[in-house]
Design a protein around this motif. Structure first.
Motif, mmCIF file in Angstrom:
data_model
loop_
_atom_site.group_PDB
_atom_site.id
_atom_site.type_symbol
_atom_site.label_atom_id
_atom_site.label_comp_id
_atom_site.label_asym_id
_atom_site.label_seq_id
_atom_site.Cartn_x
_atom_site.Cartn_y
_atom_site.Cartn_z
ATOM 1 N N ASN A 27 0.851 -1.173 -0.007
ATOM 2 C CA ASN A 27 -0.160 -0.061 0.021
ATOM 3 C C ASN A 27 0.931 1.031 -0.001
ATOM 4 O O ASN A 27 0.646 2.113 -0.765
ATOM 5 C CB ASN A 27 -0.990 0.036 0.946
ATOM 6 C CG ASN A 27 -1.911 -1.005 1.043
ATOM 7 O OD1 ASN A 27 -2.030 -1.843 0.314
ATOM 8 N ND2 ASN A 27 -2.792 -1.062 2.345
ATOM 9 N N TYR A 45 0.862 5.400 4.920
ATOM 10 C CA TYR A 45 -0.203 4.202 5.087
ATOM 11 C C TYR A 45 -1.619 4.560 5.335
ATOM 12 O O TYR A 45 -2.520 4.053 4.701
ATOM 13 C CB TYR A 45 0.338 3.382 6.341
ATOM 14 C CG TYR A 45 -0.634 2.389 6.657
ATOM 15 C CD1 TYR A 45 -0.252 0.915 6.099
ATOM 16 C CD2 TYR A 45 -1.537 2.252 7.558
ATOM 17 C CE1 TYR A 45 -1.217 -0.296 6.310
ATOM 18 C CE2 TYR A 45 -2.260 1.342 7.929
ATOM 19 C CZ TYR A 45 -2.227 -0.121 7.136
ATOM 20 O OH TYR A 45 -2.936 -1.049 7.562
ATOM 21 N N VAL A 46 -1.678 5.593 6.191
ATOM 22 C CA VAL A 46 -2.968 6.097 6.532
ATOM 23 C C VAL A 46 -3.788 6.756 5.129
ATOM 24 O O VAL A 46 -4.835 6.232 4.725
ATOM 25 C CB VAL A 46 -2.993 7.272 7.448
ATOM 26 C CG1 VAL A 46 -4.371 8.086 7.683
ATOM 27 C CG2 VAL A 46 -2.585 6.684 8.871
ATOM 28 N N ASP A 49 -4.748 3.698 2.946
ATOM 29 C CA ASP A 49 -5.942 3.060 3.530
ATOM 30 C C ASP A 49 -7.192 3.967 3.055
ATOM 31 O O ASP A 49 -8.080 3.147 2.695
ATOM 32 C CB ASP A 49 -5.857 2.975 4.951
ATOM 33 C CG ASP A 49 -6.839 2.119 5.614
ATOM 34 O OD1 ASP A 49 -7.021 0.765 5.066
ATOM 35 O OD2 ASP A 49 -7.436 2.414 6.552
ATOM 36 N N LYS A 50 -7.232 5.141 3.067
ATOM 37 C CA LYS A 50 -8.257 5.886 2.681
ATOM 38 C C LYS A 50 -8.865 5.919 1.259
ATOM 39 O O LYS A 50 -9.863 5.758 0.798
ATOM 40 C CB LYS A 50 -8.078 7.701 2.970
ATOM 41 C CG LYS A 50 -7.938 7.836 4.406
ATOM 42 C CD LYS A 50 -7.576 9.396 4.330
ATOM 43 C CE LYS A 50 -7.506 9.736 5.852
ATOM 44 N NZ LYS A 50 -7.013 11.144 6.033
ATOM 45 N N LEU A 52 -7.857 2.942 -0.587
ATOM 46 C CA LEU A 52 -8.468 1.787 -0.865
ATOM 47 C C LEU A 52 -9.973 1.631 -0.423
ATOM 48 O O LEU A 52 -10.435 0.768 -0.894
ATOM 49 C CB LEU A 52 -7.455 0.871 -0.290
ATOM 50 C CG LEU A 52 -6.116 0.410 -0.605
ATOM 51 C CD1 LEU A 52 -5.410 -0.363 0.449
ATOM 52 C CD2 LEU A 52 -6.420 -0.189 -2.016
ATOM 53 N N LYS A 53 -10.404 2.640 0.435
ATOM 54 C CA LYS A 53 -11.819 2.334 1.008
ATOM 55 C C LYS A 53 -12.672 3.052 -0.077
ATOM 56 O O LYS A 53 -13.922 2.810 0.136
ATOM 57 C CB LYS A 53 -11.910 2.867 2.167
ATOM 58 C CG LYS A 53 -11.066 2.060 3.308
ATOM 59 C CD LYS A 53 -11.215 2.577 4.758
ATOM 60 C CE LYS A 53 -10.613 1.778 5.919
ATOM 61 N NZ LYS A 53 -10.623 2.361 7.014
#
Length: 82
Positions: A27, A45-46, A49-50, A52-53
């Motif tokens: 990621n 990373y944060v 992740d956002k 990917l959502k």
């Protein structure tokens, strides 16, 4: 801000991120390639992740994975003489 591609629903940077994920980058690696900035790994990373959502990103990753699978199957079939 860049516009979204009307056929995929993702921006150019999101597309590059999706391609990185499908190619096997982490990621953070995919995020770093697509969004070249000076964030810390934790921040990347944060943010990854956002991304990917987001529904359109998830759909695009799935479409790219399916395309890669079809391409792989065709290659395997040609190698096996089928």
């Amino acid at each position: 801000m860049a516009g979204k591609d009307p056929t995929t629903g993702v921006t150019a940077k999101q597309e590059l991120f999706c391609q990185g994920i499908v190619e096997g980058l982490s990621n953070i690696g995919a995020y770093s390639r697509a969004y070249q900035n000076k964030m810390t790994p934790d921040q990347k990373y944060v943010e990854a992740d956002k991304i990917l959502k987001k529904p359109m990103v998830a759909l695009r990753i799935q479409a790219l994975k399916e395309r890669a699978m079809v391409k792989h199957d065709v290659t395997m079939d040609s190698l096996m003489g089928e």
